[in-house]
Design a protein around this motif. Structure first.
Motif, PDB file in Angstrom:
ATOM      1  N   LYS A  93      -0.318   1.529  15.504  1.00  0.00           N
ATOM      2  CA  LYS A  93      -1.454   2.129  14.792  1.00  0.00           C
ATOM      3  C   LYS A  93      -1.098   3.484  14.197  1.00  0.00           C
ATOM      4  CE  LYS A  93      -4.558  -1.001  15.925  1.00  0.00           C
ATOM      5  NZ  LYS A  93      -4.939  -1.982  14.953  1.00  0.00           N
ATOM      6  N   THR A  94       0.175   3.861  14.248  1.00  0.00           N
ATOM      7  CA  THR A  94       0.593   5.167  13.758  1.00  0.00           C
ATOM      8  C   THR A  94       0.776   5.152  12.244  1.00  0.00           C
ATOM      9  OG1 THR A  94       2.948   4.661  13.957  1.00  0.00           O
ATOM     10  CG2 THR A  94       1.840   5.564  15.933  1.00  0.00           C
ATOM     11  N   GLU A  95       0.929   6.340  11.693  1.00  0.00           N
ATOM     12  CA  GLU A  95       1.206   6.463  10.258  1.00  0.00           C
ATOM     13  C   GLU A  95       2.574   5.857   9.937  1.00  0.00           C
ATOM     14  OE1 GLU A  95       0.568   7.008   6.398  1.00  0.00           O
ATOM     15  OE2 GLU A  95      -0.930   7.416   7.942  1.00  0.00           O
ATOM     16  N   GLU A  96       3.532   5.993  10.851  1.00  0.00           N
ATOM     17  CA  GLU A  96       4.855   5.383  10.659  1.00  0.00           C
ATOM     18  C   GLU A  96       4.738   3.864  10.554  1.00  0.00           C
ATOM     19  OE1 GLU A  96       7.062   6.764  14.038  1.00  0.00           O
ATOM     20  OE2 GLU A  96       7.897   8.461  12.932  1.00  0.00           O
ATOM     21  N   ALA A  97       3.880   3.276  11.369  1.00  0.00           N
ATOM     22  CA  ALA A  97       3.681   1.825  11.332  1.00  0.00           C
ATOM     23  C   ALA A  97       3.080   1.405   9.995  1.00  0.00           C
ATOM     24  CB  ALA A  97       2.794   1.379  12.494  1.00  0.00           C
ATOM     25  N   THR A  98       2.126   2.169   9.507  1.00  0.00           N
ATOM     26  CA  THR A  98       1.516   1.869   8.213  1.00  0.00           C
ATOM     27  C   THR A  98       2.542   1.988   7.094  1.00  0.00           C
ATOM     28  OG1 THR A  98      -0.642   2.595   9.012  1.00  0.00           O
ATOM     29  CG2 THR A  98      -0.344   2.511   6.619  1.00  0.00           C
ATOM     30  N   GLU A  99       3.391   3.004   7.162  1.00  0.00           N
ATOM     31  CA  GLU A  99       4.443   3.162   6.149  1.00  0.00           C
ATOM     32  C   GLU A  99       5.435   2.004   6.209  1.00  0.00           C
ATOM     33  OE1 GLU A  99       4.565   5.311   3.576  1.00  0.00           O
ATOM     34  OE2 GLU A  99       2.576   5.859   4.286  1.00  0.00           O
ATOM     35  N   ALA A 100       5.724   1.525   7.411  1.00  0.00           N
ATOM     36  CA  ALA A 100       6.620   0.373   7.550  1.00  0.00           C
ATOM     37  C   ALA A 100       6.006  -0.862   6.893  1.00  0.00           C
ATOM     38  CB  ALA A 100       6.924   0.106   9.026  1.00  0.00           C
ATOM     39  N   LEU A 101       4.704  -1.050   7.063  1.00  0.00           N
ATOM     40  CA  LEU A 101       4.028  -2.180   6.414  1.00  0.00           C
ATOM     41  C   LEU A 101       4.071  -2.044   4.890  1.00  0.00           C
ATOM     42  CD1 LEU A 101       0.841  -2.898   8.570  1.00  0.00           C
ATOM     43  CD2 LEU A 101       2.883  -4.315   8.305  1.00  0.00           C
ATOM     44  N   LYS A 102       3.867  -0.849   4.393  1.00  0.00           N
ATOM     45  CA  LYS A 102       3.939  -0.634   2.938  1.00  0.00           C
ATOM     46  C   LYS A 102       5.342  -0.955   2.421  1.00  0.00           C
ATOM     47  CE  LYS A 102       0.307   2.880   2.655  1.00  0.00           C
ATOM     48  NZ  LYS A 102       0.018   4.306   2.402  1.00  0.00           N
ATOM     49  N   SER A 103       6.349  -0.549   3.169  1.00  0.00           N
ATOM     50  CA  SER A 103       7.728  -0.850   2.782  1.00  0.00           C
ATOM     51  C   SER A 103       7.998  -2.353   2.850  1.00  0.00           C
ATOM     52  CB  SER A 103       8.716  -0.099   3.671  1.00  0.00           C
ATOM     53  OG  SER A 103       8.598   1.295   3.473  1.00  0.00           O
ATOM     54  N   ALA A 104       7.423  -3.021   3.837  1.00  0.00           N
ATOM     55  CA  ALA A 104       7.575  -4.473   3.943  1.00  0.00           C
ATOM     56  C   ALA A 104       6.943  -5.158   2.735  1.00  0.00           C
ATOM     57  CB  ALA A 104       6.942  -4.990   5.232  1.00  0.00           C
ATOM     58  N   ALA A 105       5.772  -4.689   2.325  1.00  0.00           N
ATOM     59  CA  ALA A 105       5.107  -5.269   1.150  1.00  0.00           C
ATOM     60  C   ALA A 105       5.987  -5.127  -0.088  1.00  0.00           C
ATOM     61  CB  ALA A 105       3.744  -4.607   0.930  1.00  0.00           C
ATOM     62  N   VAL A 106       6.595  -3.972  -0.255  1.00  0.00           N
ATOM     63  CA  VAL A 106       7.481  -3.741  -1.399  1.00  0.00           C
ATOM     64  C   VAL A 106       8.694  -4.666  -1.329  1.00  0.00           C
ATOM     65  CG1 VAL A 106       9.031  -2.051  -2.473  1.00  0.00           C
ATOM     66  CG2 VAL A 106       6.724  -1.368  -1.795  1.00  0.00           C
ATOM     67  N   ALA A 107       9.272  -4.808  -0.141  1.00  0.00           N
ATOM     68  CA  ALA A 107      10.458  -5.655   0.027  1.00  0.00           C
ATOM     69  C   ALA A 107      10.136  -7.118  -0.287  1.00  0.00           C
ATOM     70  CB  ALA A 107      11.011  -5.511   1.443  1.00  0.00           C
ATOM     71  N   TYR A 108       9.004  -7.614   0.223  1.00  0.00           N
ATOM     72  CA  TYR A 108       8.618  -8.995  -0.076  1.00  0.00           C
ATOM     73  C   TYR A 108       8.323  -9.169  -1.566  1.00  0.00           C
ATOM     74  CZ  TYR A 108       8.299 -10.378   4.850  1.00  0.00           C
ATOM     75  OH  TYR A 108       8.584 -10.692   6.162  1.00  0.00           O
ATOM     76  N   GLN A 109       7.703  -8.175  -2.174  1.00  0.00           N
ATOM     77  CA  GLN A 109       7.393  -8.266  -3.599  1.00  0.00           C
ATOM     78  C   GLN A 109       8.673  -8.331  -4.434  1.00  0.00           C
ATOM     79  OE1 GLN A 109       4.771  -5.242  -5.134  1.00  0.00           O
ATOM     80  NE2 GLN A 109       4.385  -6.433  -6.977  1.00  0.00           N
ATOM     81  N   LYS A 110       9.690  -7.580  -4.028  1.00  0.00           N
ATOM     82  CA  LYS A 110      10.982  -7.645  -4.733  1.00  0.00           C
ATOM     83  C   LYS A 110      11.523  -9.076  -4.727  1.00  0.00           C
ATOM     84  CE  LYS A 110      12.635  -2.955  -3.859  1.00  0.00           C
ATOM     85  NZ  LYS A 110      13.640  -2.160  -3.128  1.00  0.00           N
ATOM     86  N   ILE A 111      11.347  -9.756  -3.616  1.00  0.00           N
ATOM     87  CA  ILE A 111      11.824 -11.139  -3.522  1.00  0.00           C
ATOM     88  C   ILE A 111      11.038 -12.026  -4.488  1.00  0.00           C
ATOM     89  CG2 ILE A 111      12.105 -13.153  -2.026  1.00  0.00           C
ATOM     90  CD1 ILE A 111      12.331 -11.128   0.323  1.00  0.00           C
ATOM     91  N   THR A 112       9.707 -11.869  -4.500  1.00  0.00           N
ATOM     92  CA  THR A 112       8.884 -12.708  -5.383  1.00  0.00           C
ATOM     93  C   THR A 112       9.205 -12.450  -6.848  1.00  0.00           C
ATOM     94  OG1 THR A 112       7.005 -11.161  -5.542  1.00  0.00           O
ATOM     95  CG2 THR A 112       6.985 -12.731  -3.708  1.00  0.00           C
ATOM     96  N   GLU A 113       9.590 -11.239  -7.176  1.00  0.00           N
ATOM     97  CA  GLU A 113       9.905 -10.896  -8.562  1.00  0.00           C
ATOM     98  C   GLU A 113      11.320 -11.308  -8.956  1.00  0.00           C
ATOM     99  OE1 GLU A 113       9.174  -6.696  -8.521  1.00  0.00           O
ATOM    100  OE2 GLU A 113       7.001  -6.950  -8.723  1.00  0.00           O
ATOM    101  N   THR A 114      12.180 -11.523  -7.975  1.00  0.00           N
ATOM    102  CA  THR A 114      13.591 -11.807  -8.256  1.00  0.00           C
ATOM    103  C   THR A 114      13.911 -13.294  -8.197  1.00  0.00           C
ATOM    104  OG1 THR A 114      14.149  -9.637  -7.350  1.00  0.00           O
ATOM    105  CG2 THR A 114      15.949 -11.205  -7.602  1.00  0.00           C
ATOM    106  N   LEU A 115      13.388 -13.985  -7.189  1.00  0.00           N
ATOM    107  CA  LEU A 115      13.662 -15.415  -7.078  1.00  0.00           C
ATOM    108  C   LEU A 115      12.881 -16.187  -8.135  1.00  0.00           C
ATOM    109  CD1 LEU A 115      13.609 -16.146  -3.238  1.00  0.00           C
ATOM    110  CD2 LEU A 115      15.585 -15.847  -4.723  1.00  0.00           C
TER     111      LEU A 115
END
Length: 176
Positions: A110-132
């Motif tokens: 529930k920390t801010e670090e955890a939220t930032e990790a989720l935001k980074s995960a969203a970006v990483a998954y989006q890169k895959i959807t845009e590349t494949l």
């Protein structure tokens, strides 16, 4: 380490024993992380790093502690520095997906670090959807969309922002 990691999470016997064997095997990966064995190209070294990341992630799932999850993320990140999507698309996509999974797992708190990790995960998954390509890699493309959507859903629940849900809804439609 790779073989133990492959059987560890699904082993029906003593998972603790598998973890005991995996720990020293992971210590032996240090040289492979620092430099590729002679004769390996960057793509092959990225594959080795991804396998090592998988071993650390498996050790985490077997009770190895949060540090192992961080080690997995570091190995995936190193693999991604070795290659690009233009250079080795499938190797890149696998490393990117595993890295995003680590970030998603780090987003459990529930920390801010955890939220930032989720935001980074969203970006990483989006890169895959845009590349494949949806045509050339339909399963992996759709799976990346679904994982992206699930991360956005979690972010919406934390922030109360409807924009995350709207983006997730559009992306779920794409996956379908």
């Amino acid at each position: 380490a790779g073989a133990l990691a492959a059987i560890g999470p699904t082993f029906r016997g003593s998972r603790g024993r598998i973890a005991e064997f995996l720990a020293p095997a992971l210590h032996g990966t240090k040289d492979f992380i620092q430099a590729p064995p002679e004769g390996l190209n960057e793509d092959q070294h990225a594959t080795v790093l991804t396998t090592i990341g998988n071993a650390f992630a498996a050790h985490f799932r077997l009770g190895g502690g949060a540090k192992k999850l961080g080690n997995a993320g570091a190995a995936y990140k190193m693999a991604l520095k070795k290659i690009s999507s233009e250079q080795a698309l499938e190797t890149w996509a696998v490393a990117q997906s595993h890295y995003a999974s680590v970030l998603k797992a780090q987003g459990d708190g529930k920390t801010e670090e955890a939220t930032e990790a989720l935001k980074s995960a969203a970006v990483a998954y989006q890169k895959i959807t845009e590349t494949l390509s949806r045509v050339a890699h339909p399963y992996d493309w759709a799976l990346a969309h679904i994982n992206h959507d699930l991360v956005l859903y979690r972010l919406s629940g934390r922030s109360g922002r409807a924009a995350y849900l709207q983006e997730a809804s559009k992306s779920f439609e794409e996956a379908l």
